[in-house]
Design an enzyme around this catalytic site. Structure first.
Site, short mmCIF file in Angstrom:
data_model
loop_
_atom_site.label_atom_id
_atom_site.label_comp_id
_atom_site.label_asym_id
_atom_site.label_seq_id
_atom_site.Cartn_x
_atom_site.Cartn_y
_atom_site.Cartn_z
N CYS A 260 0.91 -1.45 -0.08
CA CYS A 260 -0.30 0.08 0.20
C CYS A 260 0.31 1.42 -0.39
O CYS A 260 0.79 2.43 0.10
CB CYS A 260 -0.89 -0.32 0.86
SG CYS A 260 -2.25 -1.12 1.04
N HIS B 272 -3.64 6.96 3.43
CA HIS B 272 -3.75 5.76 2.46
C HIS B 272 -5.08 5.24 3.60
O HIS B 272 -5.17 5.35 4.67
CB HIS B 272 -2.80 4.17 3.00
CG HIS B 272 -3.05 3.21 2.95
ND1 HIS B 272 -3.03 2.73 1.62
CD2 HIS B 272 -2.56 2.48 3.68
CE1 HIS B 272 -3.71 1.51 1.52
NE2 HIS B 272 -3.44 0.75 2.81
N ASN C 160 -10.37 0.01 0.75
CA ASN C 160 -8.70 0.35 0.89
C ASN C 160 -8.47 -0.46 -1.05
O ASN C 160 -8.64 -1.65 -1.04
CB ASN C 160 -8.23 -1.01 1.72
CG ASN C 160 -7.09 -1.27 1.28
OD1 ASN C 160 -6.16 -0.52 0.51
ND2 ASN C 160 -6.47 -1.60 3.21
O1 UT7 Z 1 -4.08 -1.85 3.51
C1 UT7 Z 1 -2.28 -1.70 4.73
C2 UT7 Z 1 -2.95 -3.39 5.25
N1 UT7 Z 1 -4.48 -3.10 6.25
C3 UT7 Z 1 -4.45 -2.30 6.85
O2 UT7 Z 1 -3.67 -1.32 7.56
C4 UT7 Z 1 -5.75 -3.59 7.72
C5 UT7 Z 1 -5.41 -2.87 9.01
N2 UT7 Z 1 -6.32 -3.73 9.87
C6 UT7 Z 1 -7.52 -3.58 10.31
O3 UT7 Z 1 -8.65 -2.46 9.67
C7 UT7 Z 1 -8.76 -4.23 11.45
O4 UT7 Z 1 -7.73 -5.07 12.37
C8 UT7 Z 1 -9.57 -4.71 10.89
C9 UT7 Z 1 -10.81 -3.91 10.01
C10 UT7 Z 1 -9.09 -5.88 9.42
C11 UT7 Z 1 -10.37 -5.99 11.80
O5 UT7 Z 1 -10.70 -4.40 13.29
P1 UT7 Z 1 -10.17 -5.53 14.15
O6 UT7 Z 1 -10.98 -4.55 15.24
O7 UT7 Z 1 -8.40 -5.66 14.62
O8 UT7 Z 1 -10.64 -6.82 14.53
P2 UT7 Z 1 -9.60 -7.97 15.02
O9 UT7 Z 1 -9.40 -8.97 13.91
O10 UT7 Z 1 -9.63 -7.69 16.30
O11 UT7 Z 1 -11.51 -9.37 15.53
C12 UT7 Z 1 -12.24 -8.69 16.19
C13 UT7 Z 1 -13.08 -10.10 15.83
C14 UT7 Z 1 -13.21 -11.32 15.84
O12 UT7 Z 1 -14.35 -11.93 16.69
P3 UT7 Z 1 -13.71 -12.21 17.79
O13 UT7 Z 1 -12.45 -13.05 17.61
O14 UT7 Z 1 -13.39 -11.57 18.95
O15 UT7 Z 1 -14.84 -13.35 18.13
C15 UT7 Z 1 -13.30 -11.60 14.33
O16 UT7 Z 1 -13.61 -12.64 14.20
O17 UT7 Z 1 -14.31 -9.26 14.82
C16 UT7 Z 1 -14.66 -10.67 14.26
N3 UT7 Z 1 -14.89 -10.26 12.23
C17 UT7 Z 1 -15.68 -9.88 11.81
N4 UT7 Z 1 -16.87 -10.17 12.69
C18 UT7 Z 1 -17.92 -10.00 11.33
C19 UT7 Z 1 -13.78 -10.41 11.35
N5 UT7 Z 1 -13.94 -9.55 10.48
C20 UT7 Z 1 -15.63 -9.55 10.41
C21 UT7 Z 1 -16.00 -9.27 9.42
N6 UT7 Z 1 -17.66 -8.82 10.34
N7 UT7 Z 1 -16.29 -8.43 8.55
#
Ligand code: UT7
Length: 318
Positions: free
Chosen positions: A103, A245, A275
């Protein structure tokens, strides 16, 4: 900038995986993203952005003397998408190549173009950020499939006349390869070439450990912004605009807070396009210019983080 017509909304994603509009909005800021039709490749959408760009400038196609394309979703592994674009533009032999910096690709590409201009080798560089991420997304994985979209942005970086105030003031690049496996695509290269097995195991789609990337992105984008500002004797208050970004609204907000920048001065369009990796910054910048928000003479900061890890920033007067 150019994006495909087809819109994929959070409501559409609710029908595809176990997710909700509420989760996607609150965790990422995204509402919809654009997705190409089956037959569209990176060079096709990039070409649309380039045609719009060339219409808006006095510089002719024949005056372009370098093409750099930042992408992780090129038309082919080789030849480069830059060469494919050169053919479409019918440009005589000039240097053309792709760079892979996740990115942060657009920031890397502009930095390279700047060196070529400064050392007198070229006058006009065409720099493109383009991604067709929909084709390397695992559409059954809710952790990643809600995040990405397709699109392209293109810029001409030209040698300024003495009378012009436009200037790339400084660029800052960094990378740390030890985190490479937190965001990568396992197969398709020489490590795991395409095979029946690699397809069955869905190894030709991207993998991401979102939460680890999130923490690294907040830190690195904040550092990239403060480093470039400090070494130019500036603070966030001196900026007219931050064009970050667009990976997550919470990362963008944290970056703005780190440099104490008013949220009114931050360009955000993540709700429309998600993104698009190396295309987010040129798309956001182009839209803000089209809308009359960013004006000639404004002091602008680009800031990005991506696979590699890579991160970097560009400080410039438009
Ligand atoms: O482009 C450059 C690289 N990319 C980035 O910079 C992206 C960076 N990361 C992020 O933006 C965030 O980490 C995400 C949006 C991907 C995820 O958000 P988060 O607040 O970090 O959530 P998490 O990965 O800690 O997941 C929290 C919960 C999990 O459930 P449990 O284990 O707490 O029960 C996931 O399974 O949210 C769940 N989850 C979802 N739930 C509903 C993950 N994806 C989804 C989804 N819908 N699409």
């Amino acid at each position: 900038m150019a994006v495909p017509d087809k819109v994929l909304s959070n409501a559409d994603l609710e029908k595809m995986v176990d997710t909700s509009d509420e989760w996607i909005r609150t965790r990422t800021g995204m509402v919809e993203r654009r997705i190409v039709e089956k037959e569209t490749a990176a060079s096709d959408i990039a070409f649309k952005a380039i045609q719009k760009l060339l219409k808006s400038t006095k510089i002719k196609t024949k005056d372009i003397d370098l093409i750099i394309v930042a992408t992780i979703s090129s038309d082919h592994l080789f030849p480069s998408t830059a060469c494919v674009i050169q053919k479409k533009l019918k440009i005589h032999p000039i240097p053309a190549f792709d760079i892979s910096a996740g990115c942060t690709g657009f920031i890397y590409a502009i930095t390279i173009a700047k060196q070529f201009i400064e050392n007198g080798i070229i006058k006009n560089a065409l720099v493109v950020g383009v991604e067709i991420l929909s084709k390397i997304t695992n559409w059954t994985d809710r952790n990643t499939c809600v995040l990405f979209g397709d699109g392209a942005g293109a810029a001409l970086i030209t040698r300024a006349k003495k009378s012009e105030t436009s200037e790339i003031i400084d660029t800052y690049l960094s990378a740390d390869g030890k985190y490479g496996d937190l965001l990568y695509m396992p197969a398709g290269g020489s490590r795991i070439p395409a095979s029946e097995e690699s397809v069955k195991k869905n190894l030709h789609t991207l993998r991401m450990e979102g939460n680890k990337i999130f923490k690294a992105a907040v830190k690195a984008m904040g550092n990239a912004a403060t480093t470039i500002l400090e070494r130019n004797g500036l603070t966030g208050e001196d900026l007219d605009w931050l064009v970050p970004h667009q990976a997550n609204l919470r990362i963008i907000d944290a970056t703005a807070r780190r440099i104490k920048l008013d949220s009114q001065k931050v360009i955000v369009n993540i709700e429309k396009y998600g993104n698009t990796s190396s295309a987010t910054i040129p798309i956001a910048f182009a839209e803000a210019v089209e809308e009359g928000r960013i004006k000639k003479g404004d002091l602008v900061l680009f800031d990005a983080f991506g696979a590699g890890f890579t991160w970097g920033s560009i400080l410039f007067r438009y």
